[in-house]
Scaffold this active site. Structure first.
Site, PDB file in Angstrom:
ATOM      1  N   ASP A 271      -0.156   5.027   1.009  1.00 18.63           N
ATOM      2  CA  ASP A 271      -0.367   6.006   2.086  1.00 18.63           C
ATOM      3  C   ASP A 271      -0.549   5.302   3.428  1.00 18.63           C
ATOM      4  O   ASP A 271      -1.383   4.409   3.571  1.00 18.63           O
ATOM      5  CB  ASP A 271      -1.591   6.874   1.775  1.00 18.63           C
ATOM      6  CG  ASP A 271      -1.458   7.595   0.435  1.00 18.63           C
ATOM      7  OD1 ASP A 271      -0.323   7.736  -0.064  1.00 18.63           O
ATOM      8  OD2 ASP A 271      -2.502   7.999  -0.115  1.00 18.63           O
TER       9      ASP A 271
ATOM     10  N   ASP B  67       0.861  -1.171   0.000  1.00 21.60           N
ATOM     11  CA  ASP B  67       0.000   0.000   0.000  1.00 21.60           C
ATOM     12  C   ASP B  67       0.910   1.238   0.000  1.00 21.60           C
ATOM     13  O   ASP B  67       2.104   1.147   0.298  1.00 21.60           O
ATOM     14  CB  ASP B  67      -0.864  -0.065   1.269  1.00 21.60           C
ATOM     15  CG  ASP B  67      -1.657   1.194   1.485  1.00 21.60           C
ATOM     16  OD1 ASP B  67      -2.304   1.657   0.527  1.00 21.60           O
ATOM     17  OD2 ASP B  67      -1.621   1.721   2.623  1.00 21.60           O
TER      18      ASP B  67
HETATM   19 MG   LIG Z   1      -2.997   3.057   3.524  1.00 22.94          MG
END
Ligand SMILES: [Mg+2]
Ligand SMILES: [Zn+2]
Length: 187
Positions: free
Chosen positions: A10, A8
């Site tokens: 962020d 992922d």
């Molecule tokens: Mg995230």
């Protein structure tokens, strides 16, 4: 076929910043480049997969997502690492930008981005890992037979406090550095 670690973006590689829409708001965690390089050296493909509903909501320009990913790629390369691919989902069912306001099979926890990357890069999903700060990051991995790791960075502590009975992480660790170490110990 290669094994992969799906990351992922962020709250995982860079700090969670709500809808990240400007480069000057993007802050790397201090260990991210080292963790990615360690995974590269162990032979893993490293692939970034990120939900970017801000595009469908009219908050994030799609061109900015490309710019942000070029910036991340350059930063990782400057540190001797490599990201093998970037995939993002621009959709959101109730978004305001007509082109992207729809259901899709790529918004995590749907595994569309992992399947696309596996086809593009010849990856063995059953030997791969999905790492992120949200249950949907873990769930997108387990949906394709990969192992999921939840991080406590970003929104992870809140997620850890609300376990999802249908999403089973292989591990819950403090951050991406700990996740890389955990993955490298599995061999
Ligand atoms: Mg995230
Ligand atoms: Zn999508």
């Amino acid at each position: 076929m290669r094994r992969a670690v799906f990351l992922d973006r962020d709250g995982t590689i860079v700090e969670e910043a709500g809808y990240l829409e400007r480069l000057d708001r993007m802050v790397f965690y201090p260990y991210s480049v080292d963790a990615i390089r360690a995974l590269n050296r162990a032979g893993f493909a490293v692939v970034v997969i990120t939900n970017q509903a801000g595009i469908a909501r009219g908050i994030v320009r799609e061109s900015f997502v490309g710019e942000a990913h070029r910036h991340i790629a350059a930063r990782v390369e400057a540190g001797g690492g490599r990201i093998d691919g970037f995939y993002y989902c621009p959709h959101y069912a109730t978004g305001t930008v007509k082109e992207f306001a729809r259901d899709c099979d790529c918004r995590k926890p749907q595994p569309g981005m992992l399947r696309k990357a596996a086809a593009d890069l010849d990856l063995d999903l059953s030997q791969s890992f999905a790492v992120g700060d949200r249950w949907h990051d873990v769930g997108a991995g387990t949906a394709v037979g990969a192992r999921g790791i939840l991080l406590r960075t970003g929104l992870g502590r809140r997620e850890e406090a609300s376990p999802q009975p249908d999403v089973q992480p292989a591990a819950i660790v403090d951050d991406l550095a700990a996740a890389a170490a955990w993955i490298l110990e599995q061999r």
